[in-house]
Design a protein around this motif. Sequence first.
Motif, mmCIF file in Angstrom:
data_model
loop_
_atom_site.group_PDB
_atom_site.id
_atom_site.type_symbol
_atom_site.label_atom_id
_atom_site.label_comp_id
_atom_site.label_asym_id
_atom_site.label_seq_id
_atom_site.Cartn_x
_atom_site.Cartn_y
_atom_site.Cartn_z
ATOM 1 N N SER A 17 45.560 -0.571 -59.874
ATOM 2 C CA SER A 17 46.277 0.772 -60.472
ATOM 3 C C SER A 17 46.097 1.911 -59.878
ATOM 4 C CB SER A 17 45.755 1.014 -61.969
ATOM 5 O OG SER A 17 44.336 0.962 -62.209
ATOM 6 N N TYR A 18 45.259 1.904 -58.848
ATOM 7 C CA TYR A 18 44.866 3.202 -57.879
ATOM 8 C C TYR A 18 46.163 3.916 -57.419
ATOM 9 C CZ TYR A 18 42.754 6.617 -55.101
ATOM 10 O OH TYR A 18 42.204 7.906 -54.463
ATOM 11 N N ASP A 19 47.038 3.291 -56.772
ATOM 12 C CA ASP A 19 48.137 3.843 -56.181
ATOM 13 C C ASP A 19 49.145 4.659 -57.053
ATOM 14 O OD1 ASP A 19 47.205 3.228 -53.810
ATOM 15 O OD2 ASP A 19 48.503 1.847 -53.278
ATOM 16 N N ILE A 50 37.046 7.302 -43.797
ATOM 17 C CA ILE A 50 35.922 6.990 -44.453
ATOM 18 C C ILE A 50 36.251 7.249 -45.976
ATOM 19 C CG2 ILE A 50 33.414 7.552 -44.983
ATOM 20 C CD1 ILE A 50 33.160 8.338 -41.895
ATOM 21 N N GLY A 51 35.839 6.186 -46.744
ATOM 22 C CA GLY A 51 36.164 6.214 -47.822
ATOM 23 C C GLY A 51 37.687 5.926 -48.423
ATOM 24 N N ALA A 52 38.108 5.060 -47.630
ATOM 25 C CA ALA A 52 39.538 4.961 -47.559
ATOM 26 C C ALA A 52 40.279 4.692 -48.609
ATOM 27 C CB ALA A 52 39.833 4.022 -46.322
ATOM 28 N N GLY A 53 39.468 3.711 -49.663
ATOM 29 C CA GLY A 53 40.104 3.272 -50.802
ATOM 30 C C GLY A 53 41.457 2.507 -50.347
ATOM 31 N N THR A 54 42.574 2.575 -51.153
ATOM 32 C CA THR A 54 43.617 1.904 -50.823
ATOM 33 C C THR A 54 44.441 2.170 -49.453
ATOM 34 O OG1 THR A 54 45.123 3.096 -52.458
ATOM 35 C CG2 THR A 54 43.693 1.275 -53.462
ATOM 36 N N GLY A 55 44.050 3.310 -49.070
ATOM 37 C CA GLY A 55 44.791 3.860 -47.661
ATOM 38 C C GLY A 55 45.737 4.867 -47.623
ATOM 39 N N HIS A 56 45.587 6.130 -48.629
ATOM 40 C CA HIS A 56 46.194 7.103 -48.421
ATOM 41 C C HIS A 56 46.282 7.816 -47.046
ATOM 42 C CE1 HIS A 56 47.990 6.928 -52.636
ATOM 43 N NE2 HIS A 56 46.838 7.454 -53.173
ATOM 44 N N VAL A 57 45.128 8.019 -46.666
ATOM 45 C CA VAL A 57 44.619 8.647 -45.432
ATOM 46 C C VAL A 57 45.289 7.891 -44.151
ATOM 47 C CG1 VAL A 57 43.098 9.513 -43.725
ATOM 48 C CG2 VAL A 57 42.879 10.266 -46.407
ATOM 49 N N LEU A 73 37.117 2.360 -43.788
ATOM 50 C CA LEU A 73 35.617 2.127 -44.360
ATOM 51 C C LEU A 73 35.594 2.444 -45.747
ATOM 52 C CD1 LEU A 73 32.162 2.714 -42.636
ATOM 53 C CD2 LEU A 73 32.428 3.237 -44.920
ATOM 54 N N ASP A 74 35.243 1.492 -46.477
ATOM 55 C CA ASP A 74 34.847 1.782 -47.894
ATOM 56 C C ASP A 74 33.936 0.850 -48.473
ATOM 57 O OD1 ASP A 74 36.928 3.524 -50.060
ATOM 58 O OD2 ASP A 74 35.426 1.851 -50.929
ATOM 59 N N ALA A 75 33.176 0.854 -49.622
ATOM 60 C CA ALA A 75 32.092 -0.055 -49.968
ATOM 61 C C ALA A 75 32.882 -1.007 -50.958
ATOM 62 C CB ALA A 75 31.126 0.926 -50.577
ATOM 63 N N ALA A 76 33.958 -0.609 -51.398
ATOM 64 C CA ALA A 76 34.633 -1.325 -52.584
ATOM 65 C C ALA A 76 35.592 -2.460 -52.132
ATOM 66 C CB ALA A 76 35.298 -0.434 -53.549
ATOM 67 N N ALA A 95 31.256 -1.144 -46.075
ATOM 68 C CA ALA A 95 29.963 -0.355 -45.945
ATOM 69 C C ALA A 95 29.790 0.723 -46.837
ATOM 70 C CB ALA A 95 29.976 -0.151 -44.328
ATOM 71 N N ASP A 96 28.680 1.028 -46.875
ATOM 72 C CA ASP A 96 28.053 2.206 -47.732
ATOM 73 C C ASP A 96 28.294 3.534 -46.768
ATOM 74 O OD1 ASP A 96 26.950 4.262 -48.989
ATOM 75 O OD2 ASP A 96 25.132 3.432 -49.146
ATOM 76 N N ALA A 97 29.254 4.289 -47.052
ATOM 77 C CA ALA A 97 29.418 5.447 -46.278
ATOM 78 C C ALA A 97 28.273 6.391 -46.061
ATOM 79 C CB ALA A 97 30.514 6.459 -46.994
ATOM 80 N N ALA A 98 27.462 6.376 -46.872
ATOM 81 C CA ALA A 98 26.263 7.434 -46.747
ATOM 82 C C ALA A 98 25.248 6.586 -45.777
ATOM 83 C CB ALA A 98 25.651 7.475 -47.928
ATOM 84 N N SER A 111 38.407 11.803 -43.611
ATOM 85 C CA SER A 111 37.858 11.356 -45.073
ATOM 86 C C SER A 111 38.413 12.356 -46.190
ATOM 87 C CB SER A 111 36.347 11.493 -45.134
ATOM 88 O OG SER A 111 35.866 11.150 -46.389
ATOM 89 N N SER A 112 38.834 11.650 -47.119
ATOM 90 C CA SER A 112 39.796 12.372 -48.207
ATOM 91 C C SER A 112 38.962 11.960 -49.604
ATOM 92 C CB SER A 112 41.366 12.225 -48.154
ATOM 93 O OG SER A 112 41.790 13.109 -49.005
ATOM 94 N N MET A 113 38.590 13.009 -50.244
ATOM 95 C CA MET A 113 38.395 12.781 -51.827
ATOM 96 C C MET A 113 37.295 11.737 -52.070
ATOM 97 S SD MET A 113 40.417 15.083 -53.238
ATOM 98 C CE MET A 113 41.023 15.108 -54.868
ATOM 99 N N ALA A 114 36.305 11.632 -51.171
ATOM 100 C CA ALA A 114 35.320 10.788 -51.163
ATOM 101 C C ALA A 114 33.922 11.168 -50.967
ATOM 102 C CB ALA A 114 35.408 9.707 -50.121
HETATM 103 C C1 LIG Z 1 38.904 9.097 -55.003
HETATM 104 S S1 LIG Z 1 38.738 7.569 -53.796
HETATM 105 C C2 LIG Z 1 39.685 8.333 -52.517
HETATM 106 C C3 LIG Z 1 40.333 7.106 -51.743
HETATM 107 C C4 LIG Z 1 41.159 7.588 -50.372
HETATM 108 N N1 LIG Z 1 40.322 8.269 -49.352
HETATM 109 C C5 LIG Z 1 42.188 8.581 -50.901
HETATM 110 O O1 LIG Z 1 42.426 9.569 -50.731
HETATM 111 O O2 LIG Z 1 42.974 7.942 -51.942
HETATM 112 C C6 LIG Z 1 36.952 7.458 -53.433
HETATM 113 C C7 LIG Z 1 36.711 6.177 -52.533
HETATM 114 O O3 LIG Z 1 35.409 6.221 -52.007
HETATM 115 C C8 LIG Z 1 34.888 4.924 -52.097
HETATM 116 N N2 LIG Z 1 33.581 5.243 -52.202
HETATM 117 C C9 LIG Z 1 32.483 6.029 -53.164
HETATM 118 N N3 LIG Z 1 31.319 5.733 -52.793
HETATM 119 C C10 LIG Z 1 31.503 5.407 -51.328
HETATM 120 C C11 LIG Z 1 30.326 4.994 -50.515
HETATM 121 N N4 LIG Z 1 29.084 4.966 -50.999
HETATM 122 N N5 LIG Z 1 30.533 4.284 -49.494
HETATM 123 C C12 LIG Z 1 31.883 3.818 -49.254
HETATM 124 N N6 LIG Z 1 32.744 4.192 -50.009
HETATM 125 C C13 LIG Z 1 32.505 4.937 -51.241
HETATM 126 C C14 LIG Z 1 35.581 4.299 -53.349
HETATM 127 O O4 LIG Z 1 35.213 3.095 -53.146
HETATM 128 C C15 LIG Z 1 36.880 4.856 -53.164
HETATM 129 O O5 LIG Z 1 37.653 3.855 -52.792
#
Ligand SMILES: C[S@@+](CC[C@H](N)C(=O)[O-])C[C@H]1O[C@@H](n2cnc3c(N)ncnc32)[C@H](O)[C@@H]1O
Length: 245
Positions: A17-19, A50-57, A73-76, A95-98, A111-114
């Motif tokens: 549902s994210y998009d 980084i924290g790419a989610g479904t790929g807006h960036v 890169l994303d952990a989900a 992977a874990d972005a941290a 990286s946006s909103m992550a």
């Molecule tokens: C609000 S979404 C943003 C996605 C995308 N960048 C965007 O702008 O739509 C946050 C993303 O960060 C990822 N995320 C949160 N914690 C994370 C972590 N520790 N390592 C990697 N990804 C992580 C989530 O899985 C999610 O896809």
Amino acid sequence: MAGEQKIVAAFDAAAESYDAWTEVQSAVARALVARAAADFARAPKTVLDIGAGTGHVTGFARANWSQAHIAALDAAPHMLARLKAKFPDVETIQADAAAYSGAARYDLILSSMALHWLADPVAALARWRGLLAPGGELHVAVPVQGSLQEWRSFLHKAGLEDSLWPFPASFPGAELAAFPARFDSALAFARSLKKSGAHTGAPGGRPLPAPALRKALAAHSGPFDVTFQVAFIRLEAASPRPPAR
Ligand SMILES: C[S@@+](CC[C@H](N)C(=O)[O-])C[C@H]1O[C@@H](n2cnc3c(N)ncnc32)[C@H](O)[C@@H]1O
């Protein structure tokens, strides 16, 4: 479940549902890529989202730099699967972005909103900066304190304690911009938190009592406006140390 796992699990569950529920996140991603494109003089050969989610960036980056090798890169895993279905040519890294410390170095890292979902955003920025190739740039968009104030006020007026994930204070040198969003109703905004996976509550916070929340949402009529205050951070690759004499 540990805090970080809870956050990632919530996003993972919202992959489908994210998009449809993230118009404002898409606008922030577009602005981030436009800023990076205006700033970075040459065409990057390698880009990491980084924290790419479904790929807006990733999507805006692909459109801008069609020749670049792009990695996301994303952990989900389900978020990354959605991204891969849209952009099969993009490399995905689960992977874990941290904690990520791959061998590749990138001309541009976005990286946006992550960043605000990580326990130590300042440490994460330093780690990400270390992934830059010489001459590379890191561009980050992150919501900061003051974001979604309208939702907090709405809850407080209804006598409810808000349980939003905390936003960091701004970062030194960052530029701030407001991103307003209008929802058809307060209920639609509340639903957007769930549908975008952004509903994990503050550590130690109590979940909102469902009946009281339902009552407050039902009592609100008309559209519901919220604003994200977004910090745009720009960091350059650290210059190599001069050789020791
Ligand atoms: C609000 S979404 C943003 C996605 C995308 N960048 C965007 O702008 O739509 C946050 C993303 O960060 C990822 N995320 C949160 N914690 C994370 C972590 N520790 N390592 C990697 N990804 C992580 C989530 O899985 C999610 O896809």
